[in-house]
Design a protein around this motif. Structure first.
Motif, PDB file in Angstrom:
ATOM      1  N   PRO A  37      13.213  -3.383  -6.139  1.00 21.93           N
ATOM      2  CA  PRO A  37      14.403  -4.210  -6.392  1.00 21.93           C
ATOM      3  C   PRO A  37      14.321  -5.623  -5.808  1.00 21.93           C
ATOM      4  O   PRO A  37      14.833  -6.564  -6.426  1.00 21.93           O
ATOM      5  CB  PRO A  37      15.549  -3.419  -5.747  1.00 21.93           C
ATOM      6  N   ASP A  38      13.673  -5.777  -4.647  1.00 26.41           N
ATOM      7  CA  ASP A  38      13.576  -7.121  -4.046  1.00 26.41           C
ATOM      8  C   ASP A  38      12.708  -8.034  -4.902  1.00 26.41           C
ATOM      9  O   ASP A  38      13.061  -9.189  -5.155  1.00 26.41           O
ATOM     10  CB  ASP A  38      12.967  -7.055  -2.630  1.00 26.41           C
ATOM     11  N   LEU A  39      11.585  -7.493  -5.359  1.00 21.70           N
ATOM     12  CA  LEU A  39      10.678  -8.270  -6.215  1.00 21.70           C
ATOM     13  C   LEU A  39      11.377  -8.615  -7.534  1.00 21.70           C
ATOM     14  O   LEU A  39      11.320  -9.749  -8.007  1.00 21.70           O
ATOM     15  CB  LEU A  39       9.389  -7.472  -6.482  1.00 21.70           C
ATOM     16  N   LYS A  40      12.053  -7.619  -8.089  1.00 27.68           N
ATOM     17  CA  LYS A  40      12.752  -7.837  -9.357  1.00 27.68           C
ATOM     18  C   LYS A  40      13.812  -8.941  -9.211  1.00 27.68           C
ATOM     19  O   LYS A  40      13.896  -9.843 -10.042  1.00 27.68           O
ATOM     20  CB  LYS A  40      13.397  -6.527  -9.815  1.00 27.68           C
ATOM     21  N   ALA A  41      14.600  -8.865  -8.132  1.00 26.35           N
ATOM     22  CA  ALA A  41      15.665  -9.861  -7.910  1.00 26.35           C
ATOM     23  C   ALA A  41      15.077 -11.258  -7.707  1.00 26.35           C
ATOM     24  O   ALA A  41      15.590 -12.239  -8.261  1.00 26.35           O
ATOM     25  CB  ALA A  41      16.509  -9.459  -6.702  1.00 26.35           C
TER      26      ALA A  41
END
Ligand SMILES: [Fe+2]
Length: 168
Positions: A37-41
Motif C-alpha cells: 500500500p505504501d508503494l502504491k500510494a
C-alpha cells in the motif's frame, strides 16, 4: 542562440514524451499492486505529479514553438507499453517495478538538469522556475524509492517465504 533554442525545444519534446511514458508505466504498475500500500500510494501521488509535468511541458512548448510533436508522444506511449510488460511477467514483479521506477526517476533527473542548463543559457527564467519545480518532485520520488527498496524487498521475501502472494 537559434541553435540553443532549437535544442531546448527538442529536449522539451523528449521530456514530454518521457513524462507520457512515465504516466503509462505508473498507471500499469499501480493498477496491479495489491500488497504494497505504501508503494502504491506513493506511485499514485507521483502519477498525479507526472500528469502535471506533462501539462507544464506542453505549455512551455506552446509558448516557445507550437504544439509538441504527436509522433514522439505516441512513440513514448508504445515504449511504455513495451517497457511495462516484461516486469509484469516475472514472479518478483514488485521488486522489478520498484527498481525500474528508481532507474526511470534518475533518467528524468538527468533530463531536467540538462534542460535547466539550456534554459539558463537562453535566459529563460520562467521555464527555469517550472523545470526546477519538476526536478524537485523527481528527486523526491527517487529519494523515496531509494529509502523504500529495502523494505519492499524484505516484505517480498517474507511473503514469498510464507507462500503468500508476494509478486504484487
Ligand atoms: Fe518522475
Amino acid at each position: 542562440m537559434t541553435h540553443a533554442k532549437d535544442n531546448f525545444i527538442a529536449w522539451l519534446k523528449s521530456a514530454h514524451a518521457m513524462e507520457e511514458q512515465s504516466s503509462a508505466m505508473l498507471m500499469a504498475q499501480t493498477r496491479r499492486l495489491e500488497n504494497y500500500p505504501d508503494l502504491k500510494a506513493r506511485m499514485m501521488h507521483h502519477l498525479e505529479e507526472t500528469r502535471v509535468h506533462a501539462a507544464d511541458l506542453q505549455e512551455l512548448l506552446n509558448r516557445l514553438s507550437g504544439a509538441p510533436s504527436p509522433l514522439k508522444d505516441i512513440a513514448g506511449r508504445i515504449a511504455a507499453t513495451v517497457h511495462g510488460i516484461p516486469g509484469m511477467l516475472v514472479s518478483d514483479e514488485v521488486v522489478k517495478s520498484a527498481a525500474d521506477a528508481y532507474a526511470f526517476e534518475h533518467l528524468e533527473i538527468a533530463t531536467y538538469r540538462t534542460l535547466l542548463t539550456a534554459a539558463d543559457e537562453l535566459g529563460e527564467d520562467e521555464a527555469s522556475a517550472v523545470l526546477e519545480r519538476i526536478l524537485g518532485e523527481e528527486i523526491a520520488m527517487a529519494s523515496w524509492l531509494e529509502e523504500n527498496l529495502d523494505p519492499i524487498a524484505r516484505i517480498f521475501l517474507m511473503r514469498d517465504e510464507r507462500d503468500l502472494q508476494a509478486k504484487r
